[in-house]
Design a protein around this motif. Structure first.
Motif, mmCIF file in Angstrom:
data_model
loop_
_atom_site.group_PDB
_atom_site.id
_atom_site.type_symbol
_atom_site.label_atom_id
_atom_site.label_comp_id
_atom_site.label_asym_id
_atom_site.label_seq_id
_atom_site.Cartn_x
_atom_site.Cartn_y
_atom_site.Cartn_z
ATOM 1 N N THR A 155 0.841 -1.200 0.000
ATOM 2 C CA THR A 155 0.000 0.000 0.000
ATOM 3 C C THR A 155 0.877 1.251 0.000
ATOM 4 O O THR A 155 1.803 1.358 0.812
ATOM 5 C CB THR A 155 -0.919 0.026 1.229
ATOM 6 O OG1 THR A 155 -0.136 -0.238 2.410
ATOM 7 C CG2 THR A 155 -2.009 -1.029 1.117
ATOM 8 N N ILE A 156 0.578 2.164 -0.897
ATOM 9 C CA ILE A 156 1.353 3.401 -1.019
ATOM 10 C C ILE A 156 0.395 4.583 -1.089
ATOM 11 O O ILE A 156 -0.565 4.566 -1.870
ATOM 12 C CB ILE A 156 2.228 3.382 -2.281
ATOM 13 C CG1 ILE A 156 3.238 2.233 -2.213
ATOM 14 C CG2 ILE A 156 2.975 4.705 -2.450
ATOM 15 C CD1 ILE A 156 4.118 2.138 -3.427
ATOM 16 N N ALA A 157 0.653 5.606 -0.277
ATOM 17 C CA ALA A 157 -0.167 6.817 -0.323
ATOM 18 C C ALA A 157 0.458 7.821 -1.280
ATOM 19 O O ALA A 157 1.673 8.012 -1.294
ATOM 20 C CB ALA A 157 -0.270 7.429 1.069
ATOM 21 N N CYS A 185 0.219 -2.687 -6.689
ATOM 22 C CA CYS A 185 0.174 -1.977 -5.412
ATOM 23 C C CYS A 185 -1.193 -1.313 -5.247
ATOM 24 O O CYS A 185 -1.834 -0.938 -6.234
ATOM 25 C CB CYS A 185 1.253 -0.901 -5.346
ATOM 26 S SG CYS A 185 2.943 -1.527 -5.380
ATOM 27 N N THR A 233 -3.054 1.976 -4.038
ATOM 28 C CA THR A 233 -2.768 3.375 -3.714
ATOM 29 C C THR A 233 -3.848 3.923 -2.791
ATOM 30 O O THR A 233 -5.020 3.557 -2.889
ATOM 31 C CB THR A 233 -2.682 4.256 -4.967
ATOM 32 O OG1 THR A 233 -3.917 4.201 -5.674
ATOM 33 C CG2 THR A 233 -1.558 3.792 -5.881
ATOM 34 N N ILE A 234 -3.420 4.817 -1.912
ATOM 35 C CA ILE A 234 -4.322 5.415 -0.932
ATOM 36 C C ILE A 234 -4.199 6.929 -1.020
ATOM 37 O O ILE A 234 -3.097 7.462 -1.108
ATOM 38 C CB ILE A 234 -3.978 4.943 0.490
ATOM 39 C CG1 ILE A 234 -4.053 3.412 0.574
ATOM 40 C CG2 ILE A 234 -4.922 5.564 1.516
ATOM 41 C CD1 ILE A 234 -3.549 2.850 1.884
ATOM 42 N N THR A 284 -7.653 1.214 -5.508
ATOM 43 C CA THR A 284 -7.312 2.399 -4.738
ATOM 44 C C THR A 284 -8.312 2.586 -3.608
ATOM 45 O O THR A 284 -9.468 2.160 -3.708
ATOM 46 C CB THR A 284 -7.264 3.642 -5.648
ATOM 47 O OG1 THR A 284 -6.811 4.767 -4.906
ATOM 48 C CG2 THR A 284 -8.613 3.963 -6.256
ATOM 49 N N SER A 302 -0.531 2.940 5.042
ATOM 50 C CA SER A 302 0.446 2.887 3.956
ATOM 51 C C SER A 302 1.830 2.471 4.439
ATOM 52 O O SER A 302 2.244 2.811 5.545
ATOM 53 C CB SER A 302 0.544 4.261 3.283
ATOM 54 O OG SER A 302 -0.725 4.737 2.899
ATOM 55 N N VAL A 350 4.555 7.147 2.142
ATOM 56 C CA VAL A 350 3.737 8.273 1.679
ATOM 57 C C VAL A 350 4.545 9.098 0.686
ATOM 58 O O VAL A 350 5.672 9.505 0.980
ATOM 59 C CB VAL A 350 3.308 9.169 2.863
ATOM 60 C CG1 VAL A 350 2.639 10.448 2.361
ATOM 61 C CG2 VAL A 350 2.368 8.408 3.791
ATOM 62 N N ARG A 358 6.912 5.064 9.060
ATOM 63 C CA ARG A 358 6.771 4.820 7.622
ATOM 64 C C ARG A 358 7.801 5.662 6.854
ATOM 65 O O ARG A 358 8.331 6.642 7.365
ATOM 66 C CB ARG A 358 5.366 5.196 7.138
ATOM 67 C CG ARG A 358 4.226 4.642 7.968
ATOM 68 C CD ARG A 358 4.113 3.132 7.844
ATOM 69 N NE ARG A 358 2.794 2.693 8.277
ATOM 70 C CZ ARG A 358 2.569 1.959 9.343
ATOM 71 N NH1 ARG A 358 3.582 1.558 10.091
ATOM 72 N NH2 ARG A 358 1.339 1.595 9.682
#
Length: 365
Positions: A117-119, A146, A148-149, A171, A226, A229, A252
């Motif tokens: 998970t990647i913001a 992945c 996305t957030i 997402t 995440s 970020v 993070r």
């Protein structure tokens, strides 16, 4: 009757400090269910928490069954699922953080949280460069499987969600209001598309408006869910910097996309880089830092088949344009004449291999 669920639903409006103290008290009491009937004095004595927090918790837990039933009924009537912190479908990265929301309301379906998970966050008043960067990064992360957030706000957030959807990925949009209050209203179609393949979530029950104070709380959820970020654009007062600060406090990684030194929209991101954030000018850099294995199928460094019929310089220019590159940086990297490289860039742009952004920046299409 689901006592645990109703307790968590009734605690939705406690402040951040009380939420942190609740985590301590819950551990001391060996379960949230053992707190529901406690007096303020018992909470203070057992958990060693602040008196103010204990009173807040006691007030919120008054008539918790009635409150919880009402909120659950309202959410289900509107088609929203509920994931509470003691349940099986709550995001695992968020669960053990101090002050984590007691419950999340979900429209759509939460993704498989075994996926990375990647913001991707940033300015609401983003320029074309920022929106394109967010869109491009998120699209590549989708191709890398992945999640996305972001926050579904105007500008960078909306571009990140759209890029993920364009890449066929999943997402999560985290709102600062109830799920039945679509904000901003012009993102209604985006809201629907996100919920069809991913999820729109909120810690706020239905009917809660998008109050200004809600968004910093919302940002802690984005950071907490995440692994890392990425801040694309942010001035020095941008709310996305609070997301970065939450990420740092949670251990993070924080990344920032560089931009023009003349734009106020890059002051915040450049400050993050000065403070130690990773500089990102390539979609895979953040994944490498996070130790996420990338697919060999992503054609970041090999030109499309049609380029084989073009001059060698065109192929070199295409490869050099990996990430986001200015004309000057491509000229410097290849050590070729500016006239020939400019001609190659124009041709590659006309053929649809490259996109030109404001400021003479090129990215791959």
């Amino acid at each position: 009757m689901n006592k645990t669920l109703y307790i968590n639903l009734a605690l939705w409006d406690i402040d951040y400090s009380a939420a942190e103290d609740l985590s301590v008290l819950e551990n001391a009491a060996q379960g949230i269910e053992n707190i529901a009937e406690m007096s303020t004095e018992d909470m203070i004595q057992l958990g060693g928490i602040k008196e103010k927090s204990a009173k807040t918790l006691r007030d919120s837990l008054k008539d918790y069954i009635e409150k919880g039933e009402k909120i659950e009924e309202q959410a289900l009537k509107l088609g929203f699922a509920v994931a509470h912190i003691n349940g099986p479908n709550y995001p695992p990265l968020l669960k053990n953080l101090p002050g984590a929301p007691r419950a999340l309301y979900v429209k759509g379906r939460l993704p498989d949280f075994s996926l990375p998970t990647i913001a991707v966050v940033g300015a609401r008043k983003a320029d074309a460069y920022g929106r394109e960067a967010a869109y491009s990064l998120a699209k590549e992360y989708a191709k890398q499987n992945c999640v996305t957030i972001s926050g579904m706000a105007r500008g960078i957030d909306g571009a990140a969600h759209a890029g993920t959807l364009a890449g066929g990925g999943k997402t999560i949009a985290v709102l600062g209001c109830g799920l039945d209050v679509i904000y901003p209203p012009e993102h209604r179609k985006l809201y629907e598309k996100i919920s069809e393949s991913g999820a729109v979530i909120s810690e706020y029950p239905p009917g809660i408006p998008p109050l200004k104070r809600n968004f910093p709380r919302r940002n802690r959820i984005i950071a907490g869910m995440s692994l890392g970020v990425i801040v694309v654009q942010a001035d020095m007062k941008s709310g996305s910097l609070s997301t970065a600060n939450f990420a740092l406090s949670y251990g993070r990684e924080v990344f920032a996309v560089p931009g023009s030194i003349f734009s106020p929209l890059t002051k915040g991101t450049h400050q993050l880089i000065k403070d130690g954030a990773y500089l990102v000018d390539n979609a895979l850099e953040a994944l490498n830092v996070l130790g996420i294995q990338t697919s060999a199928e992503l054609p970041l460094n090999c030109a499309p088949q049609k380029l084989n019929s073009m001059p060698d310089l065109y192929k070199k220019v295409y490869i050099s344009a990996d990430g986001m590159k200015s004309i000057d940086s491509i000229i410097e990297e290849l050590n070729e004449s500016a006239k020939e490289i400019t001609a190659a860039l124009s041709c590659l742009e006309a053929e649809g291999y490259l996109k030109r952004l404001p400021g003479g920046i090129f990215i791959k299409s």
